[in-house]
Design a protein around this motif. Structure first.
Motif, PDB file in Angstrom:
ATOM      1  N   ARG A 661      59.968  20.222  -4.106  1.00  0.00           N
ATOM      2  CA  ARG A 661      59.117  20.001  -5.286  1.00  0.00           C
ATOM      3  C   ARG A 661      60.015  19.645  -6.458  1.00  0.00           C
ATOM      4  NH1 ARG A 661      54.991  24.729  -6.835  1.00  0.00           N
ATOM      5  NH2 ARG A 661      54.180  23.139  -8.247  1.00  0.00           N
ATOM      6  N   ILE A 663      59.333  19.478 -10.660  1.00  0.00           N
ATOM      7  CA  ILE A 663      58.402  19.577 -11.790  1.00  0.00           C
ATOM      8  C   ILE A 663      59.139  19.154 -13.056  1.00  0.00           C
ATOM      9  CG2 ILE A 663      57.067  21.204 -13.214  1.00  0.00           C
ATOM     10  CD1 ILE A 663      56.879  22.935 -10.555  1.00  0.00           C
ATOM     11  N   GLU A 725      56.111  15.968 -10.049  1.00  0.00           N
ATOM     12  CA  GLU A 725      54.983  16.550 -10.792  1.00  0.00           C
ATOM     13  C   GLU A 725      55.332  16.517 -12.275  1.00  0.00           C
ATOM     14  OE1 GLU A 725      53.955  20.429  -8.887  1.00  0.00           O
ATOM     15  OE2 GLU A 725      55.304  19.708  -7.321  1.00  0.00           O
TER      16      GLU A 725
END
Lengths: 786, 154
Positions: A661, A663, A725
């Motif tokens: 991931r 962010i 993200e």
């Protein structure tokens, strides 16, 4: 503000690129155009004993072969920034010749240019140029370059230092605070050298017009006016008004196309010599060997904390490579774009950075996306996280403890750092809080401890960065050694029909100015975007400009345009008042018309425009026309900031890092087009992750670049990255009319330490405290074994 | 050598040096400059075209090897002035910035979608492995290809 600003307006430039109808420099073909190829040194450091061009000159299709003996030897390209030694000695500034004459100083340095009827024939003939070299020992590591017995890059001086420099508080005071600190965290590492690798290789066509005694240079630059100025006034000594520099579609820059390169200067010179246009387009191998590169700092740092984890002092010493010559902005990068960010987002009361900047037998180093700020951020964000771990404090908690409290720069003053700058506005805890929500931090820690029980290695890393964009004002940067102003020019020409041409000194090489600039111009004038054309990249069209780098286009270039629009509306109001038989102060301007307050009497922008050009019934004494140009010199840098969070998994058997991931919560001030801001962040993050995991330019001991191709230099591919993200908070810039800060480099600046912190977090329970970038599987695996 | 290639539906017959690449033939002989050269070594994919329906890197294919073939370049994607759904999707999803890798990306996207009409994110990432983009981080290219699949399958 209106119909367009803040909306994800689709890009107007896309259609031509999507149809293959862009016009990059290499796509241009001129009548009688010749092609060229360079003969380049295979050695990093050598004496040139002899160059024999006789066979090449006889080869099929060859128009000319030039070496430094043929008239161009006297010319060199200049450096645009001067940083003198701490003891007052002037910066050592060697001549950067267009072609090497006696001595070679890096692999790939050019010794001859071969000009022929076609590229194949030019390359064939280049093979026939015979050069005798005497190879000499080389030094490529910036720290080793300062060893007493290091080979000298330039014989004119006693050692390899180009300059040294320091910033911040008194060193002795910082050292004393570290002595007394409750805990001191230390780090030593190399911020490795990177190759910018814009996908379009550099390309130039110089076209000398014998009859007009004028030149046109088509060039893949981020900075057409500055190239013209540097080339005319400081390199070739040709009259600036006789030179047109055109730089329309450019396929990415990332800093590497800011600078004035020897090749573009040489083809300009050669075009006059042969009386025909000369083209040169770099191939990828040449790009690796000759495009200015980034980073290459050797760092030793100490950070002291009190018992609660508050930072009390920070001391760093760095060796920052300049390469063989000083590239256009090179001296500014490890100094004013680097040391000035050492405050980070923390209240650190005592800071000292010392920089030694040596020449090395490598291609020059200059700004690469982020330019000094990624190096500062990497150090700060790694050492703060390392300190937190050593003291048993959560990496987010140590950040919250040390953050500068929120300030908007209006009600609350800007924040004065220990390293010269005054931040404009910021809310550093806001971005971290938002990032933690997106991550689900508590759940992640639970998941991590469960995973560890099963032998699965996952980790999370944080980076809470700040950066400085739109470097300014000119008077300040001049005092700091800049040899140019750092303002921007924006001209707004209203046509008689009320359509608008905007000429900007900013340069788009992927950023989407044709769309974004038209958005705010349309809203400010209250007219449709379709009525507005944005022009850039031609010195004959645009009055002047300082180009695009340092995420400055919107904050500086956009502000210059806004200033011109103000002038347009001010003059327009006089014409409108005359037409409406009202006083100027009784008029409102909205939605493309002036209205007498409290009435339905109005006159449109188009009517006023026409009247300005057909001034029959016109205010007395007012000049006709509606066309204004403005120079905008910002009051300060702008300071975007944000939090980047990486979640990784490390393969326990192979050391391979998987980025699961990413962010990115960025505050870039007001947002004109969220689609484009997101795109900038995505690309920036990819480059920052590239540094963390994959990319590294490696020179061997003899100075050979052993990563000079895409087979050896690992750039991120599609399967190296996750979806990114993104989110934003908005803290407007208080000192420019759009309230914008800049988004071009934030992704690269913030992301790298987040990834490395995440890998260390994943492996910390195995005793890993630090790993050197790039985090290749073998590097990670070795760290795990120790 | 004499070669004859059908490019974007039109037949081209030319005398070429055997050593020139298909990219060079397109760009220098035919002035079709939409196909770009980013590395000249098959690594970056900016030169991607389709040859008899399959994506190939035209920088490492000799023009003479394409003799008799059917080639589609970026210039052949739009029909009657209307952009191909892949091109439309790239615009809609901001799948390009500087535009230099874009022709190759569009051509390889056509190949991905030909073989996998409903590709997963992983399929697309795998399919894009041979094409570099330095601007977008691939994020919006992937979104574009997903969107193109929707437009084509509609």
């Amino acid at each position: 503000m209106g119909n367009y600003v803040g909306k994800p307006v689709k890009r107007r430039e896309d259609a031509r690129f999507l149809k293959g109808a862009g016009t990059y420099t290499d796509d241009i073909k001129l009548r009688k155009m010749t092609q060229s190829a360079f003969v380049r040194s295979p050695y990093a450091h050598a004496k040139i004993l002899n160059i024999d061009t006789s066979e090449a000159k006889k080869a099929e299709g060859v128009v000319a072969v030039f070496t430094a003996q043929d008239g161009c030897g006297e010319f060199g390209v200049p450096c645009g920034w001067q940083v003198d030694f701490k003891n007052g000695e002037t910066m050592r500034e060697p001549k950067h010749p267009l072609l090497a004459k006696d001595k070679i100083r890096h692999v790939g340095e050019a010794v001859a240019i071969v000009i022929a009827e076609s590229l194949e024939l030019a390359r064939d003939a280049a093979e026939l140029v015979s050069v005798d070299y005497e190879e000499l020992p080389a030094v490529t590591d910036p720290k080793k370059a300062m060893d007493k017995d290091a080979p000298l890059v330039h014989d004119d001086w006693k050692d390899n230092a180009a300059f040294d420099w320091c910033i911040g508080n008194d060193r002795a005071e910082v050292e004393a605070a570290l002595e007394k600190a409750h805990h001191v965290t230390e780090m030593e590492f190399r911020n490795q050298r990177l190759a910018p690798n814009a996908m379009e290789p550099r390309s130039y066509i110089a076209d000398y017009d014998v009859n007009g005694d004028k030149w046109t240079l088509y060039t893949s630059t981020q900075n057409p006016h500055l190239i013209r100025l540097l080339m005319c006034a400081f390199a070739l000594g040709i009259p600036e008004q006789k030179v047109r520099v055109v730089s329309k579609d450019v396929g990415g820059g990332f800093g590497s196309k800011v600078y004035h390169y020897t090749e573009e200067c040489l083809v300009t010179w050669a075009s006059k010599e042969i009386g025909r246009p000369v083209k040169w387009t770099s191939d990828r191998s040449e790009a690796f060997l000759t495009d200015a590169q980034g980073r290459d700092h050797v760092v030793k740092s100490k950070m002291g904390f009190d018992k609660d984890g508050k930072i009390v002092a920070h001391l760093t010493d760095e060796y920052c490579a300049m390469g063989a010559y000083l590239s256009t902005f090179a001296p500014a990068i490890p100094t004013y774009l680097h040391g000035t960010l050492f405050q980070g987002v923390y209240t650190t009361p005592l800071i000292h950075l010392n920089v030694t900047a040596p020449f090395t037998h490598t291609v020059p180093v200059d700004a690469y996306r982020g330019a000094g700020r990624p190096e500062a951020t990497y150090l700060l964000e790694r050492i703060v996280s390392k300190g937190a771990r050593e003291m048993g404090i959560d990496p987010t908690e140590i950040r919250f403890k040390n953050f500068i409290p929120p300030f908007d720069g209006v009600e609350q003053e800007g924040y004065q750092t220990q390293v010269a700058l005054q931040y404009d506005s910021g809310n550093y805890e806001g971005v971290l809080k938002k990032g933690l929500e997106m991550l689900g931090y508590e759940d992640f820690r639970k998941e991590q401890s469960e995973a560890r029980k099963n032998g699965k290695l996952i980790g999370v890393g944080f980076s809470t960065y700040i950066e400085g964009c739109g470097i300014a004002p000119s008077a300040v940067v001049g005092a700091l050694g800049a040899r140019a102003g750092l303002y921007e020019v924006g001209q707004v020409r209203v046509q008689p029909t009320g359509k608008v041409s905007v000429f900007t000194g900013s340069h788009s090489h992927g950023q989407g100015h044709e769309t974004v600039f038209a958005q705010f111009v349309a809203d400010k004038l209250g007219i449709p975007m379709d009525d507005i054309e944005i022009e850039h990249g031609d010195t004959d069209q645009v009055a002047f400009g300082m180009g695009t780098y340092g995420s400055r286009s919107l904050s500086v270039g956009g502000s210059a345009i806004m200033k011109s629009i103000d002038k347009i509306l001010e003059k327009g109001a006089k014409i409108a008042a005359h037409k409406l038989e009202a006083a100027e102060e009784d008029l409102d301007y909205a939605e493309g018309k002036w209205t007498v307050k409290g009435t339905d009497k109005s006159v449109s922008f188009g009517d006023v425009s026409l009247t300005a050009y057909v001034p029959h019934d016109y205010p007395e004494g007012l000049e006709p026309g509606l066309d204004f140009s403005s120079f905008y010199d910002p009051a300060n840098f702008t300071y975007p900031f944000g939090t980047h969070i990486a979640v990784v998994e490390v393969d326990a058997d192979t050391g391979r890092v998987m980025l699961n991931r990413f962010i990115a919560v960025d505050d870039v001030g007001n947002i004109m087009n969220p689609m484009i801001v997101d795109g900038q962040i995505h690309g920036g993050v990819a480059q920052g992750v590239g540094q963390a995991l994959l990319e590294e330019v490696v020179y061997d001991e003899g100075g050979q670049m052993i990563t000079g191709s895409y087979m050896d230099y690992a750039m991120p591919r599609a399967d190296d990255l996750p979806m990114i993200e993104t989110a934003n908070t908005v803290t407007p810039c208080p000192h420019n009319p759009l309230g914008v800060k800049g988004a071009g480099e934030a992704g690269t600046i913030g992301s790298t330490p987040a990834v490395v912190n995440a890998v260390v977090d994943a492996l910390a329970h195995l005793g890993v405290t630090d790993i050197q970038m790039p985090l290749k599987p073998q590097t990670v695996w070795k760290a795990m074994q120790n | 050598m004499k070669i004859s290639i059908r490019i974007n539906g039109k037949k081209h017959t030319d005398e070429v040096e055997p050593r020139i690449s298909l990219t060079h033939y397109l760009r220098e002989t035919l002035d079709m400059t939409g196909t770009h050269i980013g590395c000249d070594t098959s690594a970056c994919g900016a030169c991607t075209v389709t040859l008899n329906g399959d994506a190939v890197k035209s920088c490492t294919l000799l023009a003479v090897q394409a003799d008799g073939a059917e080639v589609t370049t970026i210039e052949g994607m739009a029909k009657n002035g209307e952009m191909h759904p892949i091109q439309q999707a790239f615009k809609e999803k901001h799948g390009l910035q500087c535009g230099f890798c874009t022709p190759g990306m569009v051509m390889v996207a056509a190949d991905i979608l030909k073989h996998t009409p409903n590709p997963s994110e992983e399929d697309i990432r795998h399919g894009l492995k041979g094409n570099f983009c330095r601007c977008t981080g691939y994020h919006n290219i992937i979104k574009s290809i997903q969107h193109a699949a929707e437009l084509i399958n509609k």
